[in-house]
Design a protein around this motif. Structure first.
Motif, PDB file in Angstrom:
ATOM      1  N   ASN A  23       0.819  -1.214   0.000  1.00  0.00           N
ATOM      2  CA  ASN A  23       0.000   0.000   0.000  1.00  0.00           C
ATOM      3  C   ASN A  23       0.849   1.260   0.000  1.00  0.00           C
ATOM      4  O   ASN A  23       0.454   2.271  -0.569  1.00  0.00           O
ATOM      5  CB  ASN A  23      -0.950   0.007   1.203  1.00  0.00           C
ATOM      6  N   PHE A  24       2.001   1.205   0.624  1.00  0.00           N
ATOM      7  CA  PHE A  24       2.895   2.358   0.621  1.00  0.00           C
ATOM      8  C   PHE A  24       3.452   2.604  -0.780  1.00  0.00           C
ATOM      9  O   PHE A  24       3.575   3.741  -1.210  1.00  0.00           O
ATOM     10  CB  PHE A  24       4.046   2.149   1.614  1.00  0.00           C
ATOM     11  N   ARG A  25       3.766   1.505  -1.473  1.00  0.00           N
ATOM     12  CA  ARG A  25       4.345   1.633  -2.817  1.00  0.00           C
ATOM     13  C   ARG A  25       3.334   2.073  -3.858  1.00  0.00           C
ATOM     14  O   ARG A  25       3.688   2.775  -4.798  1.00  0.00           O
ATOM     15  CB  ARG A  25       4.968   0.301  -3.230  1.00  0.00           C
ATOM     16  N   SER A  26       2.085   1.640  -3.727  1.00  0.00           N
ATOM     17  CA  SER A  26       1.085   2.020  -4.732  1.00  0.00           C
ATOM     18  C   SER A  26      -0.245   2.357  -4.062  1.00  0.00           C
ATOM     19  O   SER A  26      -1.185   1.557  -4.063  1.00  0.00           O
ATOM     20  CB  SER A  26       0.902   0.906  -5.754  1.00  0.00           C
ATOM     21  N   PRO A  27      -0.345   3.548  -3.488  1.00  0.00           N
ATOM     22  CA  PRO A  27      -1.591   3.927  -2.805  1.00  0.00           C
ATOM     23  C   PRO A  27      -2.727   4.271  -3.763  1.00  0.00           C
ATOM     24  O   PRO A  27      -3.889   4.275  -3.353  1.00  0.00           O
ATOM     25  CB  PRO A  27      -1.179   5.158  -1.985  1.00  0.00           C
ATOM     26  N   ALA A  28      -2.405   4.526  -5.038  1.00  0.00           N
ATOM     27  CA  ALA A  28      -3.437   4.945  -5.993  1.00  0.00           C
ATOM     28  C   ALA A  28      -4.508   3.862  -6.187  1.00  0.00           C
ATOM     29  O   ALA A  28      -5.682   4.181  -6.399  1.00  0.00           O
ATOM     30  CB  ALA A  28      -2.802   5.297  -7.327  1.00  0.00           C
ATOM     31  N   ARG A  29      -4.126   2.599  -6.083  1.00  0.00           N
ATOM     32  CA  ARG A  29      -5.102   1.523  -6.303  1.00  0.00           C
ATOM     33  C   ARG A  29      -6.150   1.464  -5.192  1.00  0.00           C
ATOM     34  O   ARG A  29      -7.228   0.916  -5.373  1.00  0.00           O
ATOM     35  CB  ARG A  29      -4.397   0.176  -6.449  1.00  0.00           C
ATOM     36  N   LEU A  30      -5.860   2.068  -4.038  1.00  0.00           N
ATOM     37  CA  LEU A  30      -6.804   2.072  -2.917  1.00  0.00           C
ATOM     38  C   LEU A  30      -7.544   3.395  -2.762  1.00  0.00           C
ATOM     39  O   LEU A  30      -8.473   3.503  -1.963  1.00  0.00           O
ATOM     40  CB  LEU A  30      -6.052   1.783  -1.609  1.00  0.00           C
ATOM     41  N   VAL A  32      -9.661   5.203  -4.516  1.00  0.00           N
ATOM     42  CA  VAL A  32     -11.105   5.303  -4.804  1.00  0.00           C
ATOM     43  C   VAL A  32     -11.917   4.728  -3.640  1.00  0.00           C
ATOM     44  O   VAL A  32     -12.903   5.328  -3.202  1.00  0.00           O
ATOM     45  CB  VAL A  32     -11.441   4.577  -6.131  1.00  0.00           C
ATOM     46  N   ALA A  33     -11.497   3.582  -3.122  1.00  0.00           N
ATOM     47  CA  ALA A  33     -12.230   2.957  -2.014  1.00  0.00           C
ATOM     48  C   ALA A  33     -12.044   3.733  -0.713  1.00  0.00           C
ATOM     49  O   ALA A  33     -12.959   3.793   0.108  1.00  0.00           O
ATOM     50  CB  ALA A  33     -11.769   1.519  -1.827  1.00  0.00           C
ATOM     51  N   ALA A  34     -10.881   4.335  -0.537  1.00  0.00           N
ATOM     52  CA  ALA A  34     -10.585   5.037   0.719  1.00  0.00           C
ATOM     53  C   ALA A  34     -11.152   6.450   0.759  1.00  0.00           C
ATOM     54  O   ALA A  34     -11.328   7.006   1.850  1.00  0.00           O
ATOM     55  CB  ALA A  34      -9.081   5.085   0.938  1.00  0.00           C
ATOM     56  N   ARG A  35     -11.428   7.022  -0.397  1.00  0.00           N
ATOM     57  CA  ARG A  35     -11.852   8.427  -0.435  1.00  0.00           C
ATOM     58  C   ARG A  35     -13.067   8.734   0.440  1.00  0.00           C
ATOM     59  O   ARG A  35     -13.070   9.743   1.154  1.00  0.00           O
ATOM     60  CB  ARG A  35     -12.099   8.875  -1.871  1.00  0.00           C
ATOM     61  N   PRO A  36     -14.126   7.909   0.473  1.00  0.00           N
ATOM     62  CA  PRO A  36     -15.265   8.245   1.352  1.00  0.00           C
ATOM     63  C   PRO A  36     -14.863   8.359   2.827  1.00  0.00           C
ATOM     64  O   PRO A  36     -15.375   9.218   3.545  1.00  0.00           O
ATOM     65  CB  PRO A  36     -16.246   7.090   1.145  1.00  0.00           C
ATOM     66  N   VAL A  37     -13.942   7.518   3.262  1.00  0.00           N
ATOM     67  CA  VAL A  37     -13.511   7.566   4.662  1.00  0.00           C
ATOM     68  C   VAL A  37     -12.589   8.753   4.896  1.00  0.00           C
ATOM     69  O   VAL A  37     -12.740   9.483   5.879  1.00  0.00           O
ATOM     70  CB  VAL A  37     -12.818   6.243   5.066  1.00  0.00           C
ATOM     71  N   THR A  54      -4.146  15.788   4.484  1.00  0.00           N
ATOM     72  CA  THR A  54      -5.498  15.249   4.361  1.00  0.00           C
ATOM     73  C   THR A  54      -5.759  14.642   2.988  1.00  0.00           C
ATOM     74  O   THR A  54      -6.866  14.188   2.734  1.00  0.00           O
ATOM     75  CB  THR A  54      -6.540  16.352   4.618  1.00  0.00           C
ATOM     76  N   GLU A  55      -4.763  14.614   2.119  1.00  0.00           N
ATOM     77  CA  GLU A  55      -4.946  14.001   0.801  1.00  0.00           C
ATOM     78  C   GLU A  55      -5.086  12.493   0.989  1.00  0.00           C
ATOM     79  O   GLU A  55      -4.400  11.887   1.801  1.00  0.00           O
ATOM     80  CB  GLU A  55      -3.750  14.288  -0.122  1.00  0.00           C
ATOM     81  N   THR A  56      -5.942  11.894   0.197  1.00  0.00           N
ATOM     82  CA  THR A  56      -6.245  10.471   0.332  1.00  0.00           C
ATOM     83  C   THR A  56      -5.000   9.604   0.192  1.00  0.00           C
ATOM     84  O   THR A  56      -4.741   8.744   1.036  1.00  0.00           O
ATOM     85  CB  THR A  56      -7.315  10.056  -0.697  1.00  0.00           C
ATOM     86  N   GLU A  57      -4.225   9.815  -0.851  1.00  0.00           N
ATOM     87  CA  GLU A  57      -3.035   8.984  -1.061  1.00  0.00           C
ATOM     88  C   GLU A  57      -2.009   9.172   0.047  1.00  0.00           C
ATOM     89  O   GLU A  57      -1.342   8.218   0.451  1.00  0.00           O
ATOM     90  CB  GLU A  57      -2.425   9.260  -2.438  1.00  0.00           C
ATOM     91  N   THR A  58      -1.884  10.369   0.559  1.00  0.00           N
ATOM     92  CA  THR A  58      -0.948  10.614   1.655  1.00  0.00           C
ATOM     93  C   THR A  58      -1.395   9.886   2.917  1.00  0.00           C
ATOM     94  O   THR A  58      -0.569   9.291   3.627  1.00  0.00           O
ATOM     95  CB  THR A  58      -0.824  12.125   1.924  1.00  0.00           C
ATOM     96  N   LEU A  59      -2.689   9.909   3.196  1.00  0.00           N
ATOM     97  CA  LEU A  59      -3.203   9.198   4.368  1.00  0.00           C
ATOM     98  C   LEU A  59      -3.042   7.689   4.211  1.00  0.00           C
ATOM     99  O   LEU A  59      -2.755   6.989   5.188  1.00  0.00           O
ATOM    100  CB  LEU A  59      -4.656   9.571   4.617  1.00  0.00           C
ATOM    101  N   VAL A  92      -9.143  -0.622  11.785  1.00  0.00           N
ATOM    102  CA  VAL A  92     -10.533  -0.148  11.761  1.00  0.00           C
ATOM    103  C   VAL A  92     -10.835   0.669  10.498  1.00  0.00           C
ATOM    104  O   VAL A  92     -11.768   0.334   9.755  1.00  0.00           O
ATOM    105  CB  VAL A  92     -10.868   0.629  13.047  1.00  0.00           C
ATOM    106  N   PRO A  93     -10.065   1.725  10.183  1.00  0.00           N
ATOM    107  CA  PRO A  93     -10.390   2.469   8.955  1.00  0.00           C
ATOM    108  C   PRO A  93     -10.177   1.653   7.691  1.00  0.00           C
ATOM    109  O   PRO A  93     -10.897   1.832   6.706  1.00  0.00           O
ATOM    110  CB  PRO A  93      -9.466   3.689   8.996  1.00  0.00           C
ATOM    111  N   VAL A  94      -9.210   0.741   7.719  1.00  0.00           N
ATOM    112  CA  VAL A  94      -8.966  -0.116   6.558  1.00  0.00           C
ATOM    113  C   VAL A  94     -10.182  -0.995   6.293  1.00  0.00           C
ATOM    114  O   VAL A  94     -10.608  -1.156   5.145  1.00  0.00           O
ATOM    115  CB  VAL A  94      -7.698  -0.981   6.783  1.00  0.00           C
ATOM    116  N   THR A  95     -10.769  -1.538   7.333  1.00  0.00           N
ATOM    117  CA  THR A  95     -11.939  -2.399   7.176  1.00  0.00           C
ATOM    118  C   THR A  95     -13.150  -1.594   6.705  1.00  0.00           C
ATOM    119  O   THR A  95     -13.874  -2.026   5.810  1.00  0.00           O
ATOM    120  CB  THR A  95     -12.257  -3.114   8.501  1.00  0.00           C
TER     121      THR A  95
END
Length: 181
Positions: A23-30, A32-37, A54-59, A92-95
């Motif tokens: 996930n650290f190497r390629s956060p872009a694939r996550l 879209v799913a993480a953006r709502p959270v 607060t950017e999604t990929e940075t988080l 928790v946030p990952v789930t």
């Protein structure tokens, strides 16, 4: 630490190290799913500290870095109890972001996400057990209670000794008063 505990901690932390690295190497694939959270968390983070990212990929990268670090700490036995709590907090946030089965209309996708959410719930349970595991040694609560009990007994002994010595001193003084001269 016993070999079983060492092996169990390494096995439990393995998924966090591997997935955190990916996930650290390629956060872009996550993203879209993480953006709502992350959109819901971003205002809270800004309020807590204005310079916090607060950017999604940075988080996602931040969460992944925390998972890798805490996973390695847990696997090596260094601060493994706090590391287990940190990993539980990152789970928790990952789930919520990754497996929202409650939002799926497709029965296959819903079932798949439900299984992954239950898997993460099982991991959470294992992490909570690891966080409370004292390695066969007495826990802080027992040691504190034991020390308090030991101190209480020491004080009671000292009080009894002082009373006994006071009685002896009173007897000696009354005896000394009765002696002539």
């Amino acid at each position: 630490m016993t070999p079983v505990r060492s092996l169990a901690r390494a096995m439990l932390s393995g998924i966090f190290v591997v997935s955190g690295y990916r996930n650290f190497r390629s956060p872009a694939r996550l993203a879209v799913a993480a953006r709502p959270v992350t959109d819901k968390v971003a205002p809270i983070l800004k309020k807590a500290h204005p310079s916090f990212p607060t950017e999604t990929e940075t988080l996602i990268r931040l969460n992944a870095a925390v998972q890798v670090t805490a996973g390695l700490m847990m696997a090596t036995g260094r601060f493994s109890r706090p590391a287990a709590l940190v990993l539980a907090g990152t789970l928790v946030p990952v789930t919520i972001a990754g497996h929202p089965f409650w939002n799926n209309d497709d029965p296959t996708a819903k079932n798949n996400n439900q299984i992954h959410a239950l898997k993460n719930l099982g991991l959470l349970g294992g992490l909570l057990l690891a966080a409370t595991d004292t390695g066969g040694k007495p826990g802080l609560r027992w040691r504190t209670g034991h020390r308090i009990g030991h101190s209480r007994r020491s004080v009671q002994r000292a009080v009894r000794t002082a009373r006994r010595e006071a009685r002896i001193a009173v007897r000696s003084a009354s005896t000394a008063r009765r002696l002539p001269g």
